[in-house]
Design a protein around this motif. Structure first.
Motif, short mmCIF file in Angstrom:
data_model
loop_
_atom_site.label_atom_id
_atom_site.label_comp_id
_atom_site.label_asym_id
_atom_site.label_seq_id
_atom_site.Cartn_x
_atom_site.Cartn_y
_atom_site.Cartn_z
N ARG A 191 0.83 -1.21 0.00
CA ARG A 191 0.00 0.00 0.00
C ARG A 191 0.86 1.25 0.00
N LEU A 192 1.95 1.23 0.78
CA LEU A 192 2.85 2.39 0.80
C LEU A 192 3.51 2.60 -0.55
N ALA A 193 3.92 1.48 -1.19
CA ALA A 193 4.54 1.60 -2.51
C ALA A 193 3.55 2.17 -3.52
N HIS A 194 2.28 1.72 -3.42
CA HIS A 194 1.25 2.24 -4.32
C HIS A 194 1.02 3.73 -4.07
N ALA A 195 0.98 4.11 -2.78
CA ALA A 195 0.79 5.53 -2.46
C ALA A 195 1.96 6.37 -2.95
N LEU A 196 3.17 5.83 -2.77
CA LEU A 196 4.36 6.55 -3.26
C LEU A 196 4.33 6.69 -4.77
N HIS A 197 3.89 5.63 -5.44
CA HIS A 197 3.79 5.70 -6.90
C HIS A 197 2.79 6.76 -7.33
N ARG A 198 1.65 6.84 -6.61
CA ARG A 198 0.66 7.85 -6.95
C ARG A 198 1.19 9.25 -6.69
#
Length: 560
Positions: A191-198
């Motif tokens: 989830r953190l990686a996805h948020a960082l990507h966004r």
């Protein structure tokens, strides 16, 4: 790690056999087996010192050999090719070997089963754990019948099985919790990686939006940093992508060909202090040698209060609306560029022809006539494309080179302080010049900024003004930086050239500054001398004729 796979007896995917030593699963198997093997070896050493006759008991010797053989085999087997059921064979064989050790020596040695039960409980299902405990119980019961049933042996057997049962349950519960925690952490990490990507995508979209604007936009933060800026801002102020510190290579002036704005009063410095202003006009002399009128404004970022985020600085090029000659100047520059290019090509080919040995003397003389005519045409084009009086107004200004150098040093002093670099300034001598003061300010800025940029923390930059010969003034900048190698030194004036050391150390730059500076100095009839030793530092001397007459007669002068 293997619990679900053990229930299905599914082998893991095949991998490169040359890399199974780095597989986490293989390392785990090795660790469990090596712990057991090391413990048994230590017990064997103790037996050898205290009761060496025990080695004559066949069961003890066979069990010892059995465990050592299993340990060696465990280190040799490519476990990435073996399924969970195959791995289970190792602790089961160890259980049998420990049973032999217990039958041939003290019954207490069978408490090594605790390690093997913990191993199986950590990675396999409850059914396999119960089956393992049943196997151990069978071996223990067989030992009791062989040794003889007594109250003590029965109590010891009960204690052993209860202990193993508790160890198995505790290890299984802990293993389940660990796996749940790992899955939770893995999900949170995803989830953190996805948020960082966004966030990264949003930042990239915002950057593209800012770069599409035809006005310069920058966020000026406290502490002397330009934290965010778009391409238009970079172009106007001659910044490279990593530039953050003020000042920039483009110098602000109160008016066209006026006095430079003090560092503390530039638009960037005022924005960094959180000052609010609207449509204030300043003149910017760019690194390309062109004057631009800028309308500068600041905006508060947030709820109307200047916070730690600083303010937004917005600059617009309003030269055309303020300077009525801006369009004409642009047309003259375009005409100059279009006329000079073919003429330069013609003169270049004439030079190549004159260097050939297979042309006649008469042809050589004719080519010389053409070359002189072409050079004269270049000068006529330059004179025709400059407004009457413009050249004298902008290039024949009486000034003190030391004043320009002091202003430049003042501007770059905060950068040097932030980098822990000492500045040694000796500009007491009067250095009179009649030249293009605005273009030479660019040269001085570029040389001093380069010196500071290539010096590491704790180094020093020296700036000295002097008169090397009658009719000449000079500014020498010496640094203790990374220096330039003998192979790179002849190429430093080439466009886009940067040394390997500068690129390897990640020092920002474009490789254009020195070439532009040399062209400016040559146009003023001067020269730039560079001395450098790799790892020892660099010395750059700007030498200029002090008067217009000596400049025009200088052999270094090249056509503008």
């Amino acid at each position: 790690m293997w619990r679900d796979g053990a229930a299905r007896a599914t082998a893991p995917p095949a991998a490169d056999p040359t890399h199974f030593a780095g597989d986490r699963r293989s390392r785990s198997i090795w660790q469990w087996q090596l712990i057991l093997g090391f413990t048994v070896v230590m017990i064997a050493l103790g037996v050898a010192l205290l009761t060496p006759t025990m080695f004559t008991v066949w069961a003890f010797g066979l069990g010892l050999i059995f465990i050592i053989a299993i340990t060696i085999a465990t280190l040799a087997v490519p476990w990435h090719r073996v399924g969970p059921a195959g791995v289970l064979v190792v602790p089961l064989l160890d259980i049998l070997a420990v049973g032999l050790l217990g039958y041939g020596s003290s019954p207490a040695i069978v408490f090594l089963w605790v390690l093997l039960v913990a191993w199986i409980a950590s990675y396999y299902s409850p059914v396999i754990l119960i089956s393992t405990l049943c196997l151990i119980g069978s071996i223990t019961l067989g030992g009791l019948f062989l040794r003889g049933l007594t109250v003590d042996t029965i109590i010891n057997a009960v204690i052993l099985m209860v202990t193993l049962g508790f160890v198995g349950v505790i290890m299984m519960v802990g293993s389940v919790r660990n796996r749940s925690t790992r899955r939770l952490l893995s999900a949170q990490s995803a989830r953190l990686a996805h948020a960082l990507h966004r966030v990264t995508e949003q930042k990239a979209r915002t950057r593209r939006l800012m770069d599409s604007l035809d006005v310069g936009v920058a966020r000026a933060g406290k502490g002397g940093l330009i934290e965010i800026s778009n391409n238009a801002f970079h172009t106007l102020y001659a910044l490279d992508e990593s530039a953050q510190f003020h000042p920039t290579l483009a110098v602000e002036y109160h008016e066209r060909r006026g006095t430079p704005v003090p560092l503390a009063q530039t638009t960037i410095s005022r924005a960094m202090r959180g000052e609010l202003f609207e449509d204030e006009v300043v003149w910017l002399f760019g690194i390309d040698g062109e004057w631009r009128a800028l309308s500068a404004s600041t905006r508060v970022m947030g709820d109307g209060q200047v916070a730690n985020d600083g303010v937004l600085l917005i600059v617009r090029d309003v030269t055309e609306s303020i300077d009525p000659h801006a369009d004409a100047s642009a047309r003259r520059r375009t005409m100059s560029h279009e006329l000079r290019n073919p003429l330069t090509a013609i003169l270049g080919h004439i030079d190549l022809l004159m260097e050939r040995d297979d042309i006649t003397e008469a042809a050589h003389r004719q080519l010389g006539v053409v070359e002189r005519a072409g050079s004269r045409m270049q000068r006529l084009i330059d004179d025709a494309l400059v407004k009457p009086g413009e050249r004298a107004d902008e290039t024949d200004v009486h000034f003190d080179l030391a004043d320009i150098a002091r202003a430049s040093v003042e501007g770059f002093a905060p950068v040097a302080d932030a980098g822990g670099i000492a500045l040694d300034v000796d500009l007491e001598q009067y250095l009179p010049l009649c030249a293009d003061a605005f273009r030479l300010r660019q040269v001085v800025d570029n040389v001093i900024s380069n010196a500071i940029k290539y010096v590491q923390r704790g180094g020093k930059v020296s700036v000295r003004g002097h008169c090397p010969a009658p009719g000449e003034v000079a500014l020498t900048v010496t640094d203790t930086g990374i220096g330039i190698g003998d192979d790179d030194l002849p190429r430093i004036f080439e466009p886009d050239f940067r040394t390997d050391v500068a690129r390897e150390q990640g020092i920002p730059g474009t490789g254009l500054g020195l070439g532009i500076s040399r062209d400016i100095v040559l146009a003023q009839g001067g020269r730039i001398d560079v001395k450098s030793d790799l790892g020892q530092g660099t010395e750059v001397s700007i030498v200029l004729p002090s008067s217009r007459e000596s400049r025009e007669s200088s052999p270094e002068r090249s056509p503008a």
